[in-house]
Every structure is written in structure tokens, then in C-alpha cells.
Design an enzyme around this catalytic site. Sequence first.
Site, PDB file in Angstrom:
ATOM      1  N   TYR A 167     -15.878   8.004  -0.192  1.00 34.25           N
ATOM      2  CA  TYR A 167     -15.250   6.716   0.126  1.00 34.25           C
ATOM      3  C   TYR A 167     -16.270   5.573   0.060  1.00 34.25           C
ATOM      4  O   TYR A 167     -16.006   4.510  -0.514  1.00 34.25           O
ATOM      5  CB  TYR A 167     -14.640   6.845   1.523  1.00 34.25           C
ATOM      6  CG  TYR A 167     -13.863   5.656   2.019  1.00 34.25           C
ATOM      7  CD1 TYR A 167     -12.663   5.286   1.424  1.00 34.25           C
ATOM      8  CD2 TYR A 167     -14.318   4.926   3.114  1.00 34.25           C
ATOM      9  CE1 TYR A 167     -11.944   4.204   1.916  1.00 34.25           C
ATOM     10  CE2 TYR A 167     -13.605   3.856   3.610  1.00 34.25           C
ATOM     11  CZ  TYR A 167     -12.421   3.494   3.009  1.00 34.25           C
ATOM     12  OH  TYR A 167     -11.713   2.429   3.486  1.00 34.25           O
ATOM     13  N   LYS A 171     -16.190   2.463  -2.407  1.00 34.07           N
ATOM     14  CA  LYS A 171     -16.006   1.121  -1.856  1.00 34.07           C
ATOM     15  C   LYS A 171     -17.149   0.184  -2.231  1.00 34.07           C
ATOM     16  O   LYS A 171     -16.930  -1.020  -2.399  1.00 34.07           O
ATOM     17  CB  LYS A 171     -15.855   1.208  -0.331  1.00 34.07           C
ATOM     18  CG  LYS A 171     -14.500   1.762   0.111  1.00 34.07           C
ATOM     19  CD  LYS A 171     -13.343   1.052  -0.553  1.00 34.07           C
ATOM     20  CE  LYS A 171     -12.069   1.069   0.241  1.00 34.07           C
ATOM     21  NZ  LYS A 171     -10.949   0.452  -0.514  1.00 34.07           N
TER      22      LYS A 171
HETATM   23  N1  LIG Z   1      -7.577   0.320   8.052  1.00 33.96           N
HETATM   24  C1  LIG Z   1      -8.858  -0.002   8.071  1.00 33.96           C
HETATM   25  O1  LIG Z   1      -9.465  -0.241   9.131  1.00 33.96           O
HETATM   26  C2  LIG Z   1      -9.619  -0.116   6.790  1.00 33.96           C
HETATM   27  C3  LIG Z   1     -11.003  -0.277   6.875  1.00 33.96           C
HETATM   28  C4  LIG Z   1     -11.716  -0.440   5.699  1.00 33.96           C
HETATM   29  C5  LIG Z   1     -11.054  -0.458   4.478  1.00 33.96           C
HETATM   30  N2  LIG Z   1      -9.696  -0.276   4.434  1.00 33.96           N
HETATM   31  C6  LIG Z   1      -9.046  -0.307   3.122  1.00 33.96           C
HETATM   32  O2  LIG Z   1      -7.877  -1.084   3.180  1.00 33.96           O
HETATM   33  C7  LIG Z   1      -6.907  -0.574   2.252  1.00 33.96           C
HETATM   34  C8  LIG Z   1      -5.586  -0.306   2.956  1.00 33.96           C
HETATM   35  O3  LIG Z   1      -5.774   0.697   3.943  1.00 33.96           O
HETATM   36  P1  LIG Z   1      -4.711   1.026   5.088  1.00 33.96           P
HETATM   37  O4  LIG Z   1      -5.500   1.246   6.321  1.00 33.96           O
HETATM   38  O5  LIG Z   1      -3.605   0.047   5.086  1.00 33.96           O
HETATM   39  O6  LIG Z   1      -4.202   2.488   4.588  1.00 33.96           O
HETATM   40  P2  LIG Z   1      -2.733   3.174   4.554  1.00 33.96           P
HETATM   41  O7  LIG Z   1      -2.969   4.656   4.370  1.00 33.96           O
HETATM   42  O8  LIG Z   1      -1.932   2.718   5.716  1.00 33.96           O
HETATM   43  O9  LIG Z   1      -2.094   2.581   3.232  1.00 33.96           O
HETATM   44  C9  LIG Z   1      -2.556   2.913   1.965  1.00 33.96           C
HETATM   45  C10 LIG Z   1      -1.377   2.954   1.017  1.00 33.96           C
HETATM   46  O10 LIG Z   1      -1.856   3.278  -0.309  1.00 33.96           O
HETATM   47  C11 LIG Z   1      -0.904   4.136  -0.922  1.00 33.96           C
HETATM   48  N3  LIG Z   1      -1.527   4.898  -1.998  1.00 33.96           N
HETATM   49  C12 LIG Z   1      -2.376   5.956  -1.881  1.00 33.96           C
HETATM   50  N4  LIG Z   1      -2.723   6.417  -3.094  1.00 33.96           N
HETATM   51  C13 LIG Z   1      -2.074   5.641  -4.006  1.00 33.96           C
HETATM   52  C14 LIG Z   1      -2.045   5.626  -5.431  1.00 33.96           C
HETATM   53  N5  LIG Z   1      -2.749   6.520  -6.155  1.00 33.96           N
HETATM   54  N6  LIG Z   1      -1.287   4.672  -6.057  1.00 33.96           N
HETATM   55  C15 LIG Z   1      -0.565   3.770  -5.319  1.00 33.96           C
HETATM   56  N7  LIG Z   1      -0.557   3.758  -3.976  1.00 33.96           N
HETATM   57  C16 LIG Z   1      -1.306   4.676  -3.322  1.00 33.96           C
HETATM   58  C17 LIG Z   1      -0.402   5.009   0.206  1.00 33.96           C
HETATM   59  O11 LIG Z   1       0.869   5.588  -0.115  1.00 33.96           O
HETATM   60  C18 LIG Z   1      -0.346   4.035   1.381  1.00 33.96           C
HETATM   61  O12 LIG Z   1       0.934   3.448   1.521  1.00 33.96           O
HETATM   62  C19 LIG Z   1      -7.544   0.665   1.636  1.00 33.96           C
HETATM   63  O13 LIG Z   1      -8.163   0.329   0.419  1.00 33.96           O
HETATM   64  C20 LIG Z   1      -8.583   1.058   2.662  1.00 33.96           C
HETATM   65  O14 LIG Z   1      -9.633   1.813   2.091  1.00 33.96           O
HETATM   66  C21 LIG Z   1      -8.977  -0.096   5.567  1.00 33.96           C
END
Ligand SMILES: NC(=O)c1ccc[n+]([C@@H]2O[C@H](COP(=O)([O-])OP(=O)(O)OC[C@H]3O[C@@H](n4cnc5c(N)ncnc54)[C@H](O)[C@@H]3O)[C@@H](O)[C@H]2O)c1
Length: 306
Positions: A167, A171
Site C-alpha cells: 500500500y 501510494k
Molecule cells: N480512510 C482513510 O483513513 C484513508 C487513509 C488514507 C488513504 N485513504 C484512501 O482513500 C481512498 C478511499 O478509501 P476509503 O477509506 O473510502 O475506502 P472504502 O473501502 O470505504 O472505499 C473504497 C471503494 O473502492 C472500491 N474499489 C475497490 N477496488 C476497486 C476497483 N478495482 N475498481 C473500482 N472500485 C474499486 C470499493 O468497492 C469501495 O467502494 C483510498 O484510495 C484509500 O487508500 C483512506
Amino acid sequence: MSETKMMDGKVAVVTGAGRGIGREIAILMARHGARVVVNDLGASVSGEGEDAGPAEEVRDIIRGFGGEAVIDGHSVAEPQGGEAIVKTALDAFGQLDAVVNNAGILRDRIFHRMSVLDWEQVVGVHLMGSFYVSKAAALHYRDRGAGTFVHFTSTTGLIGNVGQANYGAAKLGIVGLSKAIALDMQRFGVRSNCISPFAWSRMIGSIPTDTPDQKARVEKLQRMTPDKIAPMAVYLSSDAAADVNGQIFGVRNNEIFLFSQPRPVRSVHRGEGWTPETIAEHGMPALKGSFVPLQVSADVFSWDPV
Ligand SMILES: NC(=O)c1ccc[n+]([C@@H]2O[C@H](COP(=O)([O-])OP(=O)(O)OC[C@H]3O[C@@H](n4cnc5c(N)ncnc54)[C@H](O)[C@@H]3O)[C@@H](O)[C@H]2O)c1
């Protein structure tokens, strides 16, 4: 409803928009007048399975307040998926102005136990996926002389975290991709920025709550709702951000951060050049005072979300 509609007349693709942060971005985009492609594979946190339900729900919410949205179920992790997602926008709305590369999965594993599959799948969705969707949008953007990218990075890449080599590499790779797009495409009026979010979603929802301490910590984390991230994504996609390019922002509840980007912090020089011995005796002691400590994200973000 929003007072000013910052995305009026624009078309936005939001990947992974069925849940979490992406869902809130898609909804806020539409509230600001954007016509939205709600892309989501509907996969589990680790990237398994497919379910159109979450994306349909987001589309229906948007249509419910009079917005325009279509769903797209392609995976970002395939070159054809990226092309198909952009085609969905062009077929439905005739143009594309904003791409938000938000889709993501996690497969945390301590490094010596990380399988090739764990590596490939996480890099595949985050880094390759951000490339495929961006690449598919790039020619359209060039021809129109406009367009924006918002990519999602993480403090796992920017700072560090244990058990997330796949990851973190993906990232930080996204940060490089965003910078390269910003440099290559500014001549066409195209902008590319990154958001490093902190939000309570199912992605971090697996933290244990067995002890009172853990419980209290999770309650604080739950205050960082995904909707707090959406305003930055909408702003960066709008014309109001016309002079913002190649930057990395952090968003955590009510805090916004601008991240540093690597620059030389100190230099040493010897007229006759260096040997391994002189590096040990002279070079490294001189540089050591400026070393970056080996920290994890929580060491740097050491105060509770405000
Ligand atoms: N939540 C956090 O604190 C956090 C921290 C750092 C980075 N992020 C980043 O923010 C973004 C959103 O994360 P989140 O927490 O909302 O996660 P989440 O798991 O709630 O949502 C991610 C969504 O991506 C979809 N997805 C997965 N693989 C896919 C694919 N191949 N094609 C299309 N859709 C796909 C999933 O179905 C899901 O609905 C991500 O890139 C994550 O790495 C989140």
C-alpha cells in the site's frame, strides 16, 4: 444545498464511489452541479467480489436531490477498465472535466509474509488503477485544453506504517504519478493534485475495540467522517483551484494540511571525491543531524483529530 455551485457544467468521474470517501465526493460533486460517473466495482476491503448495490445507492441519492449521475462497474485495475470508465462519462454526458482516483483496497501483511499476490493486487488497484483511468482521460483533456486529476495518497506512503509495504509503495507511486502528470500536462491547462485523507471507513474499521482505551480511540477516529474529505476534492476539481497544481494536501476532520515534498536538506562535499571510509568518517556524521526519524503516521499526527 450549496450556495454556489462550483462544478456547474462539469462532468466528474469518481472511482470507488460506492462507499466511504468516494461516495461523499460523488454526492458533493453533484450538489455542486457536476454530472457524475459513480464508478465502483463493489469489492470487499481486500478486493474480492463485485456488487453494484453501493454505486446504485449513490446514484439514487444524487438523482433524489435532482442531480445527474450514472453508475459504472468497471475495475480501475485493468487498462480496458480505465478506458471504459472514461467512455461511460463521454457516452452519458459528452465530456469529462474531473477525475478523482479514489478506489482502493488493502491487504496488510508484515513484509516478510507479503505474497506476490498481496503486492500485485494492491499496486494494481491503487497505482496501476490511477494510471489507467488518468491515461484514458489524458487525450480527451489534451484535446479540450482543460481537465483535473485528484489522486488519493496516504500517510502510509508519505510517512510510513507497519505491515503496508504494498500500500505504501503504491501510494507514494501515486504521488510521483501526480507530479509527472502535473508537469507533462500543464501546457494543456490540466492540473493534478493529491489528497492524503484520514477518515473513518470500513478500510480502517477493523481496528479492535476490546479494551476501554481502544474503544475511546476508535470513538475519536469515528468522528473523522468521510464527508469531511469531500470539500477538498471538489475544490481541487473546480476552476477556483486554477493555480493549484502538483501539490499534496492532507485532510483530517476539520484540519487541512499542505505536505512538504522532498528537497535536499543538507550537503557535504570533498574536493578529492569520496571513498567508503571518508563517507563513514566525514560525510555521514555531517549528514546525520538532519536524518528523518523512522516514524509511523501516528508519530507525526500525534494529536487527536480536531
Ligand atoms: N480512510 C482513510 O483513513 C484513508 C487513509 C488514507 C488513504 N485513504 C484512501 O482513500 C481512498 C478511499 O478509501 P476509503 O477509506 O473510502 O475506502 P472504502 O473501502 O470505504 O472505499 C473504497 C471503494 O473502492 C472500491 N474499489 C475497490 N477496488 C476497486 C476497483 N478495482 N475498481 C473500482 N472500485 C474499486 C470499493 O468497492 C469501495 O467502494 C483510498 O484510495 C484509500 O487508500 C483512506
